[in-house]
Design an enzyme around this catalytic site. Structure first.
Site, PDB file in Angstrom:
ATOM      1  N   LYS A  74      48.044  46.673  49.850  1.00  0.00           N
ATOM      2  CA  LYS A  74      47.173  45.407  49.402  1.00  0.00           C
ATOM      3  C   LYS A  74      48.093  44.318  48.962  1.00  0.00           C
ATOM      4  O   LYS A  74      49.313  44.721  48.287  1.00  0.00           O
ATOM      5  CB  LYS A  74      46.051  45.825  48.303  1.00  0.00           C
ATOM      6  CG  LYS A  74      45.288  44.498  47.818  1.00  0.00           C
ATOM      7  CD  LYS A  74      44.172  45.149  46.696  1.00  0.00           C
ATOM      8  CE  LYS A  74      43.342  44.020  46.463  1.00  0.00           C
ATOM      9  NZ  LYS A  74      42.376  44.326  45.259  1.00  0.00           N
ATOM     10  N   SER A 149      37.423  43.681  46.013  1.00  0.00           N
ATOM     11  CA  SER A 149      38.601  42.810  46.746  1.00  0.00           C
ATOM     12  C   SER A 149      39.315  43.158  47.761  1.00  0.00           C
ATOM     13  O   SER A 149      40.251  42.307  48.300  1.00  0.00           O
ATOM     14  CB  SER A 149      39.243  41.850  45.458  1.00  0.00           C
ATOM     15  OG  SER A 149      40.147  43.146  44.945  1.00  0.00           O
ATOM     16  N   SER A 173      36.666  47.190  43.237  1.00  0.00           N
ATOM     17  CA  SER A 173      37.488  46.931  44.374  1.00  0.00           C
ATOM     18  C   SER A 173      38.112  47.959  45.451  1.00  0.00           C
ATOM     19  O   SER A 173      38.382  47.421  46.436  1.00  0.00           O
ATOM     20  CB  SER A 173      38.321  45.922  44.120  1.00  0.00           C
ATOM     21  OG  SER A 173      37.721  44.548  43.682  1.00  0.00           O
TER      22      SER A 173
HETATM   23  N1  GLN Z   1      34.196  42.397  42.072  1.00  0.00           N
HETATM   24  C1  GLN Z   1      34.777  42.649  40.871  1.00  0.00           C
HETATM   25  C2  GLN Z   1      35.439  41.124  40.421  1.00  0.00           C
HETATM   26  O1  GLN Z   1      35.329  40.163  41.368  1.00  0.00           O
HETATM   27  C3  GLN Z   1      35.774  43.353  40.716  1.00  0.00           C
HETATM   28  C4  GLN Z   1      36.895  43.178  41.363  1.00  0.00           C
HETATM   29  C5  GLN Z   1      37.912  44.287  41.315  1.00  0.00           C
HETATM   30  O2  GLN Z   1      37.775  45.583  41.234  1.00  0.00           O
HETATM   31  N2  GLN Z   1      39.338  43.751  41.415  1.00  0.00           N
HETATM   32  O3  GLN Z   1      35.814  41.254  39.332  1.00  0.00           O
END
Ligand code: GLN
Length: 474
Positions: A74, A149, A173
């Site tokens: 990532k 994400s 995410s």
């Molecule tokens: N969707 C969640 C957020 O926008 C989690 C994101 C993540 O785990 N990086 O904060």
């Protein structure tokens, strides 16, 4: 093919590492212009690393566990000399001078880093639509999002563009995109894996970990990246068990909890609910004990998270000021104007929304009402889990309330977007390990099941997941 199969083929000379890498690079060139799961393809470095491994094999040297296997990373994990953008304009040209601990460990174990994957900007999002470099599409159906994400890391594994990848999970995410893309994705206990070199979003929640095609590959990657790191004081000095050994453990008598509160939720799609409940009955028939559990504060997770995560993000992202590194507005202007302009132009709108919410929640006069209150509720959520794990070994739940949603569907409605992490966020708030396992396919889209265990009991997650995987395969 599992990593064990690949090792066998590499060792016997049936395939070379260079062939594995070349095959993936060709596939990326074919498919990724559509999917957009990679932001950087590391072609030359990957091919030359593969050649080195092939020479080692030819000369009979013993191989490390991941030797010659192409993995993706990532783009919020720093890779020395290779662009690391966090999918943000503000870091578009950032080339880290150091390697993150997890990628260093993977490289040491012989893995080949094939490229850096797309993500929501600064890991804020659930659909990989907030990337400054365009969205990633879901390989199962390109009108749908891959989740986020870590959407690029999930889609690249699902589309066969690499054999596994790393993502980060702050509120879901890894598990949510793994569920949308039909792959295995897990989040370890807070403190199990080093975050040195992970670009920080919300430091009390962030964890790094794997996406894979199957449970044993996920266990192998976690094995390599786990453990105490002198460079990250939040890592815990507890021995890392041998995860592969626990894969064949029997589940007879295992106590599996179903959290009532998450099955009651009105946003939970009926087909998702039914598939999870039917796998619970299957497990019961095969010797596990199913126990109903109540976690009264479970559904307060979202509200709690959306105070704590933006608060930490507002502090972590203060470093992007146009002075030290990253994007700078070059107009002639005062220092304050330069910093404001650089941030205004460098950050996307979701990141700005989080910084504003966080700054507000931490400001004098509001910190007690919002930030402190959220931390108190966080403790209550954690206690719910502590009580649950007095009665059961693991908890079973859906990973996401729905299957992958359509592009643009939630983009103008942040609350709807935030709700897609309803079922994953509580484990982050409590710091518990949890895994997504692909369960079934409905209307051409994968459904995932989430298993959560007590602190440092990743081995139970793997044992149950492997058991379920065997049931599906057979
Ligand atoms: N969707 C969640 C957020 O926008 C989690 C994101 C993540 O785990 N990086 O904060």
């Amino acid at each position: 093919m599992t990593f064990a199969d690949l090792r066998q083929k590499l060792k016997s000379g049936e395939v070379s590492s260079k062939e594995l890498v070349q095959e993936k690079i060709n596939r990326i060139k074919d498919i990724d212009p559509t999917l957009n799961s990679f932001l950087t393809i590391n072609t030359e470095n990957a091919l030359s690393a593969a050649e080195k491994i092939d020479k080692q094999i030819a000369s009979g040297e013993s191989l490390s566990v991941l030797s010659g296997i192409p993995l993706a990373i990532k783009d919020n994990l720093c890779t020395k000399g290779i662009k690391t953008t966090c999918a943000s304009k503000i870091l578009a040209n950032f080339v880290p001078p150091y390697e993150s601990t997890v990628t260093k460990k993977l490289l040491k174990a012989g893995a080949i880093m094939i490229g850096k994957t797309n993500m929501d900007e600064f890991a804020m999002g659930s659909s990989t639509e907030t990337s400054a470099f365009g969205p990633t599409l879901n390989p199962w159906n390109i009108t749908k999002v891959p989740g986020g994400s870590s959407g690029g890391s999930a889609a690249s594994v699902a589309a066969g563009l690499c054999y596994g990848s790393l993502g980060s999970d702050t509120g879901g995410s890894i598990r949510q995109p793994a569920s949308f893309c039909g792959v295995v994705g897990m989040k370890p206990t807070y403190g199990r894996v080093s975050r040195w070199g992970l670009i920080a979003f919300a430091s009390s929640l962030d964890q790094v970990s794997p996406f894979a095609n199957n449970v044993s590959d996920a266990a192998e990657i976690l094995q390599v990246i786990s453990g105490k790191d002198e460079l990250d004081s939040t890592t815990v000095d507890i021995p890392v068990p041998n995860y592969l050994e626990t894969l064949s453990k029997s589940i007879k008598g295992m106590k599996i909890g179903l959290i009532d509160n998450c099955f009651d939720h009105e946003g939970l799609a009926t087909d998702v609910k039914e598939s999870v409940l039917s796998s619970a009955s299957l497990l019961e028939n095969l010797g596990a004990e199913i126990v109903n559990i109540s976690c009264p504060r479970f559904n307060d997770g979202i509200a709690t998270y959306y105070v704590i995560a933006p608060s930490e993000a507002s502090a972590n992202l203060a470093r992007y000021d146009g002075v030290k590194y990253g994007f700078r507005s070059e107009e002639e202007q005062s220092l304050i104007e330069m910093t404001s302009k650089s941030r205004a132009l460098g950050f996307g709108s979701e990141v700005k929304r989080r910084i504003l919410i966080g700054t507000y929640a931490l400001s004098a006069g509001y910190a007690d009402a919002y930030y402190k209150k959220a931390q108190q509720v966080r403790t209550l959520i954690r206690r719910d889990f502590d009580n649950a794990f007095k009665k059961v070994d693991v908890l079973l739940a859906p990973t996401s309330p729905t299957t992958a949603f359509s592009y643009g569907q939630n983009l103008d409605n942040p609350i709807a977007m935030y709700l897609s992490d309803l079922l994953t966020i509580p484990a982050n708030l409590a710091g518990l390990p949890a895994i997504n396992l692909p369960l079934s396919i409905i209307n051409g889209l994968p459904i995932g099941i989430q298993i959560c265990a007590n602190y440092f009991e990743e081995n139970k997650l793997f044992a149950l997941s492997q058991f379920l995987e065997n049931q599906f395969i057979n």
